[in-house]
Design a protein around this motif. Sequence first.
Motif, PDB file in Angstrom:
ATOM      1  N   SER A   1      34.205  37.416  39.171  1.00 52.85           N
ATOM      2  CA  SER A   1      35.667  37.464  39.283  1.00 52.85           C
ATOM      3  C   SER A   1      36.245  36.479  40.281  1.00 52.85           C
ATOM      4  O   SER A   1      37.456  36.285  40.341  1.00 52.85           O
TER       5      SER A   1
ATOM      6  N   ARG B   1      41.467  41.424  44.944  1.00 50.39           N
ATOM      7  CA  ARG B   1      41.065  41.236  43.554  1.00 50.39           C
ATOM      8  C   ARG B   1      40.318  42.471  43.068  1.00 50.39           C
ATOM      9  O   ARG B   1      39.108  42.447  42.892  1.00 50.39           O
TER      10      ARG B   1
ATOM     11  N   ASP C   1      43.623  44.784  38.882  1.00 51.57           N
ATOM     12  CA  ASP C   1      44.222  43.448  38.939  1.00 51.57           C
ATOM     13  C   ASP C   1      43.555  42.529  37.908  1.00 51.57           C
ATOM     14  O   ASP C   1      44.217  41.737  37.240  1.00 51.57           O
TER      15      ASP C   1
END
Length: 293
Positions: free
Chosen positions: A98, A271, A275
């Motif tokens: 991510s 994050r 999200d």
Amino acid sequence: MADPRIGMLVNTRKPGALAMARSLIEWGKASGVSFLFPPHEASVLGIQGVDDEEWRRAVSIAVVIGGDGTFLRAARYVLGASISLYGINLGHLGFLASGKAEEAEKDLEAILRGEYSLSSHRVLEGKIRRDGKNIHSLFALNDLVLAKGAMARVMHIEVSLGDKVLNTLPADGIIVSTPTGSTAYALSAGGPIVPPHIPCMIIVPICAHTLYTRPVLAGENDVITLTPKGNHRDLLLTQDGQLGYEILPGDSILISLNGEKAVSVITLPTRNYFDLLQEKLQWGRGIVTFEKE
């Protein structure tokens, strides 16, 4: 942290991943951070590495540079070791990897300061049974998929939970997924999105030849048994979409959530999982806009 050593795992087939690795090596030299490489990455990058066992013993945090496929391979590589993974995405969706390439150095600085949390991702354990014996065991972070080969014949799969038969499905295949894998193949086959902290397994048929088949959730202590019926010989069990095993007539696959092994994933405060869902799936964008009155 004095002379911190972070492991690095890289998709060596991607020039961009190799360039990112070299950039982080230079950043590490200037920042007092040493990166430790296993044999394959070290050989491709032309630097000194250590053997696999020493790497697993020495590393507690590893940066994974590539995409979700690279992250899945990294998860199998560190499974059973006390290593937390942080992925920098140079692929497509990036649910597992991510981190953003342009923020890699800033993210690593935050990790070195301890400004992160860890999420534990359960893994599937699959056992292939043949003639009453377990002939192979395998682990998957995303999913185990039983599917037919190139021929267009429908397969029939008996699905059991414990000692109870749930259904016999006429289908092109079946996916058993972890919550982590719910945003992968299972999602494209019509399965639900399940956050990784919910302990369950997801059973998703692939192109079922019936109007009434739907995805089913199984509990964390359940054992799912998949038994192909008939004499279909063109069957394959795939592990995270990367490794495949031939399934013969009469075989069964027993699948459960492993109670001991898990993959530790580093999450930054800016994050989180929800999200990521909004960002990667474009939820709430370009559909309806509201103006203040």
